[in-house]
Design a protein around this motif. Structure first.
Motif, short mmCIF file in Angstrom:
data_model
loop_
_atom_site.label_atom_id
_atom_site.label_comp_id
_atom_site.label_asym_id
_atom_site.label_seq_id
_atom_site.Cartn_x
_atom_site.Cartn_y
_atom_site.Cartn_z
N PRO A 1 37.23 81.16 64.87
CA PRO A 1 37.88 79.96 64.00
C PRO A 1 39.27 80.38 63.77
O PRO A 1 39.85 81.30 63.93
CB PRO A 1 36.94 79.91 62.78
CG PRO A 1 35.89 80.86 62.98
CD PRO A 1 36.09 81.90 63.94
N GLU A 2 39.87 79.32 63.14
CA GLU A 2 41.24 79.45 62.64
C GLU A 2 42.33 79.56 63.64
O GLU A 2 43.31 80.11 63.64
CB GLU A 2 41.28 80.52 61.61
CG GLU A 2 40.49 80.27 60.36
CD GLU A 2 40.42 81.40 59.62
OE1 GLU A 2 41.16 81.76 58.66
OE2 GLU A 2 39.48 82.39 59.65
N GLY A 3 42.22 79.45 65.06
CA GLY A 3 42.82 79.42 65.95
C GLY A 3 43.22 80.86 66.52
O GLY A 3 44.25 81.08 67.16
N ALA B 1 48.69 87.74 62.32
CA ALA B 1 49.32 86.86 63.66
C ALA B 1 49.57 87.33 64.82
O ALA B 1 49.50 86.96 66.10
CB ALA B 1 50.71 86.28 62.98
N HIS B 2 49.70 88.87 64.83
CA HIS B 2 50.11 89.62 66.20
C HIS B 2 48.96 90.51 66.63
O HIS B 2 48.75 91.58 65.63
CB HIS B 2 51.44 89.91 66.21
CG HIS B 2 52.50 89.17 66.45
ND1 HIS B 2 52.97 88.64 64.91
CD2 HIS B 2 53.33 88.78 67.29
CE1 HIS B 2 54.04 87.70 65.36
NE2 HIS B 2 54.18 87.65 66.98
N ALA C 1 42.40 91.17 64.79
CA ALA C 1 43.28 90.10 64.48
C ALA C 1 42.65 89.10 63.62
O ALA C 1 43.11 88.51 62.55
CB ALA C 1 44.00 89.82 65.67
N TRP C 2 41.36 88.46 64.20
CA TRP C 2 40.60 87.32 63.35
C TRP C 2 40.21 87.88 62.05
O TRP C 2 40.77 86.96 61.11
CB TRP C 2 39.63 86.80 64.33
CG TRP C 2 38.76 86.12 63.60
CD1 TRP C 2 39.15 84.93 62.73
CD2 TRP C 2 37.38 86.08 63.60
NE1 TRP C 2 37.82 84.31 62.14
CE2 TRP C 2 36.72 85.31 62.88
CE3 TRP C 2 36.42 87.40 64.13
CZ2 TRP C 2 35.25 85.30 62.59
CZ3 TRP C 2 34.93 87.07 63.74
CH2 TRP C 2 34.53 85.91 62.96
N THR D 1 39.09 85.31 52.16
CA THR D 1 37.69 85.60 52.84
C THR D 1 36.94 84.62 52.67
O THR D 1 35.51 84.76 53.31
CB THR D 1 37.24 86.84 51.82
OG1 THR D 1 37.46 86.30 50.50
CG2 THR D 1 38.03 88.32 51.90
N SER D 2 37.32 83.39 52.07
CA SER D 2 36.00 82.29 52.11
C SER D 2 35.95 81.91 53.57
O SER D 2 34.95 81.47 53.84
CB SER D 2 36.67 81.24 51.28
OG SER D 2 37.68 80.45 51.50
N ALA D 3 37.19 81.93 54.33
CA ALA D 3 37.13 81.61 55.70
C ALA D 3 36.04 82.53 56.52
O ALA D 3 35.32 82.13 57.36
CB ALA D 3 38.31 81.45 56.34
N LEU D 4 36.05 83.75 56.03
CA LEU D 4 35.33 84.70 56.51
C LEU D 4 33.72 84.41 56.44
O LEU D 4 32.64 84.45 57.27
CB LEU D 4 35.56 86.19 56.48
CG LEU D 4 36.84 86.60 57.09
CD1 LEU D 4 37.20 88.01 56.63
CD2 LEU D 4 36.96 86.63 58.61
#
Lengths: 431, 431
Positions: free
Chosen positions: A349-351, A414-415, A408-409, A266-269
């Protein structure tokens, strides 16, 4: 008191009734443990011989995974249990014990097996968490836009013209009126509605008959498309940024336990609550060139490029000003550089790739017609659309947000096929 | 300050900017009047030569209907004007004056002309009011269900089996997988989701390829379908009644001016806040027999019967317990009278017909299979659905609410085609 499992932490030391389905059982000395899910969350149940009748105690051993039961018990604090509470069981009523063993177990199953059992797979902890987060994303979108005076409306799925070619369109016969197509986007209709209602949005299924088989493709997906009279491109960028932040904030606030189940970082969020990065297409080209990607003006950015950009930034990245010749005829040309349009893509972010695409729309009829010609498209099917420029044309903008891509993000899935209840793909139409 | 027209009553004596489209103009001595719509509402503008430049004053006469303009002015109380305020104009900026006269005028147009110009017709006062109320109905549904812990989810539009025959289904080829169908209802999938998430609802387009041409038929419409684990029929009746009251109350509270534009008798809507009428199918037969309708047990109630029932009651009427043989195989048989099922239809008052239909679902696999056989349906396509009864079957119920029919009733609209932005009918796929 009848209680949902997700609400149990509010009923510490109270006696409650919960109803649901059996998960995993284990024993430890004279105590038996079991997990129970009811669709809202999962709770640990504790069975002690002292608390139950002999019959109930015996019943415990008969319970199989996914048996349906009604339980009453007392809520106790238990920091080690999922949700931070457990239930000390007083009574156990069995509704149904399956005759067969439940097919979806904790074992590793292949994707084909899981997709064939999708009607059961959605009961599993992570899949249910994704679906609850999917709801929260929709709620966040609606609460944000409703609050700002947008009118939710709808655009037709059955559309009469294959305006931009039939390649990726599902086609079907419509009574005596010939072939019709399943909509890929309600945008043109959304523009008509914005001229009637000011600020509108639609949230509908969209269809793409692409023969693609990647982890980012669904043939049927949900798209949210706002369209705003009087908005220019920059106002639209601001709107998208605020909207995305609102979505993420609501998921962080209200889906903490589901994000935890998904082991989402969640830090990425939280990082994305900072200002979003903005680059022009030309800047993106230089940035990619510096990283060894051989791209020239006029080339499209591919999925790999978007992943590279997304993985290199902690916040979503807006890319604006794509070459006009690559972009749809209705996108407004940039007065300061007529080779490019006033558009935007938003790369997660994160691809996780593109989640939003939009533009300011061309409001001048003559420019619109000449752009249509440049794209080799016929004028006749667009006569009704031209009316929007003939009668009180105003600057306006809009965009589309792909629900499953956004989910998904946020879920770190992944899918994309796990981000919709019953995915439809090139080789998958069941169940 | 930039302001939406609907917000003007909050800015009395303030100077504001509004943007929108020109309605009707008239003059009275040295004063000119004009109405302006911006999508949120309509306001009267007052132009006085004293307040404007000569150029602006001259511009007024050039304005045609649906010209787009930016206006600044001062908000004044004016009880006789729509919305109770008017705007004394200080400045007028013209964005576009149409070259041609706007085709949709105050004249009587035939339905075919209006439907062909639907992209413009939606700008007219009543049509825009209906579409705003349509949004409020959706908002009310979502706020009510979200508040109660329902998860909004989605069920597929593209479905693999024509389970109950292909007569009324739109059919299309799906890659190499053969023909698929556009969904008429997501219910079976909704049941799978209820077993995963507890209480769910879907709000999706639904399709019916019926060769019917009545004022109540659309081939593409929106349907809201809740499905609840652990709910029996009576709990479902309570839920529906509370939901319908919440919808009506929210429309009364928040769409007063739109209901006024539609000249809707709101006292008829207020009446329904009383308890709903409940009759069994058998009671409905007697009631209809007394009124000269020759119907016997086993006959379906027709649209005329529903209108008669609806027109004779001030509140919505639930009809329950239809003959099992007339109803879908998944409806649960009534243990106390196995000739009938535990279902419900809700008939709107004032002759607007059925707006809700649903039932408790059969949770026993053997009964379900035998009902399927009675209906002459194959078992194979339902194998996945049977799994819901094999693994942790629980009592559950659900229903479907037709959005456009509900909107037609609340708006008092004679034709359902006005209750969706771009209606699709037997002979209508344009624009």
């Amino acid at each position: 008191m009848l209680c949902e499992v997700s609400q149990l932490p509010n009923f510490l030391e109270k006696k409650v009734i919960v109803r649901g389905w059996v998960g995993h059982k284990r024993k430890s000395g004279k105590i038996r443990f079991m997990t129970l899910r009811d669709g809202s969350a999962v709770v640990q149940l504790v069975f002690s011989a002292d608390e139950l009748s002999d019959g109930e105690w015996a019943s415990f051993s008969e319970l199989k995974q996914e048996s349906s039961v009604v339980i009453s018990g007392v809520v106790r604090n238990e920091p080690r249990a999922p949700g931070g509470v457990e239930l000390l069981v007083n009574s156990l009523e069995i509704v149904q014990i399956p005759e067969q063993h439940y097919p979806v177990t904790h074992k590793e199953h292949g994707p084909d097996f899981l997709l064939t059992h999708r009607h059961l797979w959605i009961r599993s902890r992570k899949q249910a968490a994704i679906l609850r987060i999917r709801h929260m994303v929709s709620r966040a979108i609606r609460s944000f836009l409703d609050e700002q005076g947008f009118v939710e409306t709808s655009t037709p799925i059955l559309t009469p013209n294959a305006c931009e070619g039939t390649t990726d369109l599902f086609t079907l016969p419509y009574f005596d009126l010939g072939d019709v197509y399943l909509s890929q986007s309600g945008q043109l209709y959304g523009e008509a509605l914005a001229m009637a209602l000011g600020k509108v949005y639609t949230f509908t299924p969209a269809f793409r008959a692409e023969r693609s088989k990647t982890r980012k493709h669904l043939t049927e997906f949900w798209m949210m498309e706002p369209e705003m009279a009087w908005y220019d491109r920059d106002m639209t960028l601001e709107l998208i940024e605020s909207l995305i932040k609102h979505i993420v904030q609501m998921c962080l606030d209200r889906c903490e336990s589901d994000l935890h189940v998904l082991e989402r970082d969640t830090s990425a969020l939280r990082n994305i609550l900072a200002p979003f990065k903005r680059m022009t297409y030309k800047e993106a080209l230089s940035w990619l060139n510096e990283r060894g990607r051989a791209l020239n003006f006029g080339d499209n950015l591919g999925a790999e490029d978007e992943v590279l950009i997304g993985e290199s930034h902690e916040v979503p990245v807006f890319i604006t000003g794509y070459p006009a010749k690559n972009r749809a005829f209705y996108m407004k040309l940039d007065d300061t550089d007529p080779d490019v349009v006033l558009d935007m893509d938003l790369i997660a972010p994160e691809g996780f790739g593109e989640i939003v695409g939009g533009s300011q729309r061309e409001e001048k009829l003559d420019v619109l017609k000449s752009r249509l010609k440049d794209h080799g498209l016929p004028q006749k099917p667009f006569e009704w659309y031209f009316d929007l420029r003939r009668y009180g044309s105003v600057p306006h903008s809009g965009f589309g947000l792909g629900l499953e891509r956004t989910v998904a993000w946020i879920c770190g899935a992944a899918h994309i096929r796990e981000c919709i209840p019953f995915p439809r793909m090139l080789y998958r139409i069941q169940p």
